[in-house]
Write a protein that holds these residues in place. Structure first.
Motif, short mmCIF file in Angstrom:
data_model
loop_
_atom_site.label_atom_id
_atom_site.label_comp_id
_atom_site.label_asym_id
_atom_site.label_seq_id
_atom_site.Cartn_x
_atom_site.Cartn_y
_atom_site.Cartn_z
N MET A 167 0.67 10.11 21.97
CA MET A 167 1.09 9.00 22.22
C MET A 167 2.69 8.85 21.38
O MET A 167 2.52 9.57 20.23
CB MET A 167 0.35 7.65 21.83
CG MET A 167 0.95 6.33 21.98
SD MET A 167 -0.18 5.11 21.50
CE MET A 167 -1.44 5.19 22.84
N SER A 168 3.66 8.53 21.76
CA SER A 168 5.11 8.39 21.28
C SER A 168 4.95 7.56 20.16
O SER A 168 4.11 6.79 20.15
CB SER A 168 6.01 8.23 22.38
OG SER A 168 5.80 6.88 22.73
N ALA A 169 5.96 7.81 19.12
CA ALA A 169 5.98 7.00 18.09
C ALA A 169 6.26 5.33 18.40
O ALA A 169 5.43 4.48 17.94
CB ALA A 169 6.95 7.33 16.98
N ARG A 176 2.03 -0.71 19.73
CA ARG A 176 0.30 -1.28 19.60
C ARG A 176 0.04 -1.76 18.40
O ARG A 176 -0.82 -2.81 18.42
CB ARG A 176 -0.49 0.15 19.92
CG ARG A 176 -0.37 0.74 21.31
CD ARG A 176 -1.57 1.68 21.65
NE ARG A 176 -2.69 1.20 21.41
CZ ARG A 176 -3.72 2.18 21.19
NH1 ARG A 176 -3.61 3.50 21.47
NH2 ARG A 176 -5.09 1.61 20.87
N ALA A 177 0.67 -1.12 17.35
CA ALA A 177 0.31 -1.79 15.84
C ALA A 177 0.99 -3.22 15.95
O ALA A 177 0.23 -4.07 15.29
CB ALA A 177 0.95 -0.87 15.02
N THR A 180 3.16 3.88 19.63
CA THR A 180 2.05 3.73 18.54
C THR A 180 2.66 2.34 17.76
O THR A 180 1.79 1.50 17.52
CB THR A 180 2.15 4.85 17.43
OG1 THR A 180 1.75 5.88 18.54
CG2 THR A 180 1.16 4.54 16.63
#
Length: 403
Positions: free
Chosen positions: A1-3, A9-10, A6
Motif C-alpha cells: 500500500m502506498s504512503a 486510512r489512518a 496509508t
C-alpha cells in the motif's frame, strides 16, 4: 500500500474514533500553540563554537533586531494558557472525585514526561562526557533542555487555582482577568517608571503569577460561557491598541523573548506587553473558533491535530533534545552553517530554515520512544520512581549551574 493511502486510512480511523462532542477548534488551537514552541526555539536559538569545540547559546535577535516581529507570531503561550483554562474548567466540572483528586491527576500527567526527560539526560550526560563531548556543550544542552520546563511549574500553579478562577468567572465574567492585567501594569510602572531607581529588582517576580494567570483566567471565563463575540472583539481591539502603545509610546522591547545583552526582557517575568499580546490572541481565537472547527472537520487536517495533542508534553520536553541531536555531533565536524556557526548573517537564517526539517525528523524519531513517559507508570515500582526523581533533581542542579 502506498504512503498516501496509508495516511488516508489512518486519518479515516482517527475520524471514526473521534467523539461527536469533541471541540476540534480548541484542540486545533492547542496544536498550533504547541508547534510554535519548537518552531520558535529552533528558529531563534543558535550556537557558537569555542576553541575547544564546545557549544554555547547564541541568538540571531542580537544581530537582527528586525526579526523581533517573528516572536510576536511564535510567542503563543497566551493561546496555550487560554486553551488550558478552557479545557481545565470543562475537565473540572466532569470530575468524579474531589478537587484534590482531580488536581493530583492533572499534576501526574504533567510531571511524568518532565521526570522522564530529566532522568534520561541525567544518565546520558556522563556517557556523553566519557565519549568526548565537552563539558561546555553538556551545560549548554542541559540549559536548553530545562529551559522550557519552567512552563510546567507555572502551569501546575495556575491549574491549582482553577476552582478560584471558576468563582471569579461566574461573578465577573471576562472581566475577572482585569485585576491581573492591572497588577502587572502596576509592577511594570514601578519597574520602568520614574521610581525605577529605587525599586528592588526582586519586585519583577511579582509579575510571574498574574502574568501567566491572565490568559488562563480568560480561558476559564470562555469555558464558563462568559466571553462571547462582543467580549472577543474587545479583547482583540484592546490588546492590539495596548500592544501598539507599549511599543511606540512606552518603548517596550520589541522582542517577546529575551535577547542576550539587553537590559530588559518581556518574557521572564512577563511584562504588560505579553498580556497585551495574549489579549489580542485570545480575542482572535474566540472569534475564529467556528471557522477553525469547520476546517478541522476534514479528516486529513484533523488527524495531525490529534497526533500533536497526544504528544503534547513529549514535544514540549524533547524538542530541544532533537536540535541538540544534530548540533552535538555537528560540533565535532567544525563550523556548520546554520547549526554551529554564529547566527549573525542572513546566510545563517537561510541555513537554519534548511536545518529545521532535520530537527523535526529527529523529534519524531525521539517521540516514538519518549511518548511512553506520558502514559501512566503502572509498572514502575516505588524504587524506580524515587530513582527517577533523584536523577531529575541531579540534572536540574547541573543545568542551573549548582553542580
Amino acid at each position: 500500500m502506498s504512503a498516501p493511502a496509508t495516511l488516508k486510512r489512518a486519518a479515516d480511523r482517527i475520524e471514526r474514533q473521534t467523539p461527536a462532542h469533541r471541540d476540534r477548534a480548541v484542540d486545533g488551537l492547542r496544536a498550533l500553540a504547541l508547534l510554535a514552541v519548537p518552531t520558535g526555539h529552533w528558529l531563534l536559538g543558535g550556537f557558537t563554537l569555542d576553541a575547544e569545540g564546545g557549544l554555547h547559546n547564541a541568538s540571531p535577535l542580537s544581530a537582527f533586531g528586525a526579526l523581533a516581529p517573528a516572536s510576536w507570531v511564535l510567542q503563543m503561550l497566551g493561546i496555550f494558557f487560554l486553551v488550558g483554562g478552557y479545557a481545565s474548567v470543562l475537565s473540572y466540572h466532569r470530575r468524579r472525585g474531589s478537587a484534590g483528586e482531580w488536581l493530583k491527576g492533572r499534576i501526574a500527567r504533567l510531571g511524568r514526561p518532565v521526570l522522564g526527560v530529566t532522568a534520561v539526560w541525567a544518565l546520558a550526560a556522563p556517557v556523553l562526557y566519557a565519549a568526548g563531548v565537552p563539558e561546555a556543550t553538556l551545560r549548554t544542552g542541559a540549559t536548553l533542555v530545562i529551559q522550557p520546563l519552567w512552563f510546567v511549574g507555572v502551569y501546575v500553579v495556575v491549574t491549582a487555582l482553577t476552582p478560584y478562577c471558576v468563582r471569579a468567572a461566574r461573578r465577573l465574567g471576562g472581566w475577572a482577568a482585569a485585576p491581573l492585567l492591572a497588577s502587572v501594569a502596576a509592577v511594570d510602572f514601578l519597574r520602568y517608571g520614574p521610581l525605577a531607581d529605587s525599586v528592588p529588582s526582586w519586585l519583577a517576580v511579582v509579575n510571574i503569577l498574574p502574568g501567566w494567570l491572565f490568559a488562563y483566567q480568560l480561558g476559564v471565563s470562555w469555558g464558563e460561557g462568559r466571553i462571547g463575540r462582543r467580549g472577543a472583539w474587545l479583547l482583540l481591539a484592546g490588546g492590539t491598541l495596548l500592544f501598539a502603545a507599549l511599543l511606540a509610546v512606552f518603548h517596550y522591547p520589541a522582542s517577546m523573548v529575551g535577547v542576550p545583552g539587553e537590559a530588559r526582557t518581556n518574557s521572564h517575568p512577563p511584562s504588560l506587553l505579553v498580556l497585551a499580546l495574549a489579549s489580542a490572541q485570545s480575542g482572535a481565537a474566540v472569534l475564529l473558533r467556528g471557522r477553525l472547527a469547520r476546517l478541522l472537520a476534514r479528516p486529513a487536517l484533523w488527524a495531525p491535530v490529534v497526533v500533536i495533542n497526544l504528544c503534547a508534553m513529549t514535544i514540549l520536553c524533547w524538542h530541544q533534545t532533537a536540535m541538540l541531536a544534530a548540533a552535538v555531533p555537528g560540533s565535532f565536524a567544525g563550523p556548520l552553517a546554520g547549526l554551529t556557526t554564529a547566527p549573525d548573517s542572513l546566510g545563517w537564517i537561510a541555513a537554519r530554515v534548511a536545518w529545521m526539517p532535520v530537527f523535526a525528523v529527529l523529534l519524531v524519531g525521539i517521540a516514538r520512544y519518549a511518548r511512553r513517559f506520558e502514559e501512566p507508570w503502572t509498572r514502575a515500582t516505588a524504587v524506580r520512581r524515587t530513582l527517577a526523581g533523584v536523577l531529575a533533581a541531579g540534572f536540574a542542579l547541573f543545568a542551573l549551574g549548582l553542580a
